[in-house]
Design an enzyme around this catalytic site. Structure first.
Site, short mmCIF file in Angstrom:
data_model
loop_
_atom_site.label_atom_id
_atom_site.label_comp_id
_atom_site.label_asym_id
_atom_site.label_seq_id
_atom_site.Cartn_x
_atom_site.Cartn_y
_atom_site.Cartn_z
N ASP A 1 26.51 5.22 13.71
CA ASP A 1 26.50 3.98 12.89
C ASP A 1 25.29 3.46 13.05
O ASP A 1 24.72 3.00 14.42
CB ASP A 1 27.71 2.99 13.39
CG ASP A 1 27.82 1.71 12.67
OD1 ASP A 1 27.72 1.77 11.34
OD2 ASP A 1 27.70 0.84 13.26
N THR B 1 24.66 1.12 6.72
CA THR B 1 23.65 0.70 7.70
C THR B 1 22.34 1.82 7.85
O THR B 1 21.18 1.12 8.33
CB THR B 1 24.22 0.10 8.93
OG1 THR B 1 24.90 1.16 9.49
CG2 THR B 1 24.91 -1.19 8.84
N THR B 2 22.83 3.03 7.91
CA THR B 2 21.99 4.17 8.19
C THR B 2 20.97 4.29 6.88
O THR B 2 19.80 4.31 6.98
CB THR B 2 22.46 5.47 8.54
OG1 THR B 2 23.53 5.11 9.57
CG2 THR B 2 21.76 6.38 9.08
N ASP C 1 33.91 -0.07 9.32
CA ASP C 1 33.30 -0.03 8.07
C ASP C 1 34.14 0.51 6.76
O ASP C 1 33.97 -0.19 5.60
CB ASP C 1 32.51 1.42 8.35
CG ASP C 1 31.22 0.98 9.14
OD1 ASP C 1 31.15 0.05 9.53
OD2 ASP C 1 30.31 2.14 9.31
#
Length: 535
Positions: free
Chosen positions: A69, A102-103, A400
């Site tokens: 994550d 987020t990545t 998530d």
């Protein structure tokens, strides 16, 4: 810093303790900042997509975290560089606002920085590059609106939500159980969602984990799970139609607030004191019985005498329950938290259909299930797993998935995943570049190239030939005018993401592009870095 003037009256800046500071100016400063941003993005690049790798991070006190994550990796990494910290903030704001992607947002920002560096080397002014990127991001966001699809779902048709949550979970370590976990996440969100206002309060969903069992044992409890057991081993383990008194006052005689001293010099006085204490405990327990409580949940502890009395009077009790859990229990059972025994009335009791204590494995670990509540708006997701790291990672993955389900309830537009949205935006931005007469045209084209880096990273992480795969998919999109063609990461034999059921939320994608552009613009505007030198 101080301002001085030379003999011609021209101002110049004097930096105090010049020898103790290092200073980078102009292009040098921009290149140093860009390389710092790229270094952070490079770390996350390999974690993108369903075949992305995990990172293992060790904290100074020896705790190990294994995750892919993006937000967690950057939180745990000790980044010293100021530009590196901007990338961490970028990932954090995506996590706070959207909860997923987020990545991808950091990878996109890294690609934009790489393109900006090439443009700066050609001699284009950084402000023109930043403006070009800003124009391109607007084109991309508008194009996403055009290619988005609306998803119709209801309480009896949750399949679209489940499919989108599965896309999120497929890039996590828990992807073998993604169907089960996605269904749990969607049911939990719908249980607490207010569909009229299109709002979801995720605080009402408690995620609890316990080491042991296997991932498949993860369950959704329509009620509250408390990691506590009954205060006395002989108290009943199951209470049906429980009326719960929720107390924040301790089961003990009151103590004066001021300093005090009690002198006891005879046996009679001691006996009187003991009688008084016993009577006080008696009154407390009787008070709870009188209002009709069949279970007492207390925030504080109580001593053995009170415990023994509760056991004798047939009043099961739970002690040392945390404040957050008390609030959730109050919301779920429709009870009121009572700060003083005098205020306890029958109306303030919470109601639950079943309260049971369950033990796990051979470790005698027990937990309390409070189910069939009067107001089932508070739910608990109970995660099982082989070790602590697995449970922590599953918690992050579930978070998530919950955020994705919440975003779909707020705005039910989706775009197709697998890099197809980025490729479609890249084609649209490339086509629009020719309309700009100025130097910005170069920046707009570079933005299109940067968008391609996301599907390229996906292909690379899946063991495919990145350039070959990307160009094949791009030409297929243009030829068939089909914006759903993406990278086939799972070797399903088709590039069409509709058939593979790979979806992402529209607001998540738009946020990614806007946030990445903002950060890159900010980094490009810095042309002077003054930092204290290391001693």
């Amino acid at each position: 810093m101080a301002l001085a003037f030379d003999e011609f009256g021209r101002p110049f800046i004097i930096i105090r303790e010049q020898e103790n500071k290092t200073r980078l100016r102009g292009l040098e400063a921009q290149k140093a900042n860009i390389s710092a941003g790229k270094a952070v993005a490079r770390i996350l690049r390999t974690s993108l997509g369903p075949k992305g790798m995990d990172k293992m991070l060790q904290s100074p006190d020896g705790d190990v975290t294994i995750t892919n994550d993006g937000a967690t990796i950057l939180e745990q990494m000790d980044v010293d560089n100021q530009i590196g910290k901007l990338m961490v903030e970028l990932s954090r704001s995506q996590d706070y606002e959207i909860g997923d992607g987020t990545t991808g947002v950091v990878v996109l920002a890294g690609a934009l920085l790489e393109q900006a560096e090439r443009l700066l080397e050609r001699g284009i002014h950084p402000i023109r590059v930043a403006e070009g990127f800003e124009m391109a991001s607007r084109i991309a966001v508008e194009h996403l609106e055009r290619i988005a699809h609306k998803f119709e779902f209801g309480l009896d048709n949750i399949e679209p939500l489940v499919q989108t949550c599965m896309t999120t979970l497929s890039s996590k370590i828990v992807n073998r159980c993604k169907r089960t976990l996605a269904e749990i996440a969607v049911k939990a969100v719908l249980a607490v969602a207010d569909l009229e206002r299109k709002d979801v309060n995720l605080d009402l969903i408690k995620v609890e984990g316990k080491v042991g069992g296997k991932l498949e044992d993860t369950e959704l409890i329509y009620g509250i799970l408390v990691d506590k057991d009954m205060s006395h081993p002989q108290m009943p383990k199951q209470i049906e139609d429980a009326k719960i008194a929720i107390l924040t006052c301790p089961f003990e005689p009151p103590k004066p607030k001021t300093k005090h001293k009690v002198d006891i010099d005879t046996v009679e006085k001691f006996q009187t004191l003991r009688q008084q204490e016993k009577k006080y405990f008696d009154d407390m327990v009787q008070k709870c019985k009188d209002v009709g409580a069949t279970l007492v949940i207390c925030q504080w502890g109580f001593d053995d005498e009170a415990n023994h009395l509760l056991m004798h009077r047939n009043l099961p009790a739970v002690r040392w329950v945390g404040g957050v859990e008390l609030e959730l229990i109050a919301i779920a059972t429709g009870g009121r938290i009572v700060p003083r025994f005098q205020e306890l009335t029958p109306e303030k009791l919470g109601k639950a259909g079943l309260v049971r204590e369950k033990s796990f494995g051979t470790t005698k670990d027990r937990m309390l299930y409070i189910e069939h509540c009067a107001n089932s708006r508070a739910v608990t997701i109970f995660i099982r797993g082989g070790n602590k790291m697995m449970i922590e990672e599953t918690k992050r993955s579930i978070h998530d998935a919950l955020c994705v389900a919440r975003n779909l309830i707020r705005n039910n537009s989706i775009v197709y995943g697998g890099g197809s949205a980025e490729i479609a935006c890249s084609i649209a931005v490339e086509a629009a570049a020719d309309r700009y007469p100025g130097v910005e045209q170069y920046a707009v084209r570079s933005f299109a190239d940067a968008l391609d880096s996301v599907p390229m990273a996906l292909a690379e992480n899946s063991g495919l030939q990145p350039i070959e795969t990307l160009s094949a998919v791009k030409s297929q999109q243009i030829k068939e005018k089909n914006t759903c063609c993406g990278i086939d990461c799972n070797d399903a034999g088709t590039n069409d993401m509709r058939e593979q059921n790979v979806f992402e939320t529209l607001i998540g994608k738009q946020q990614q592009i806007l946030l990445a552009t903002q950060v890159v613009k900010m980094i490009l505007k810095i042309d002077d870095v003054i930092s204290p030198s290391d001693y």
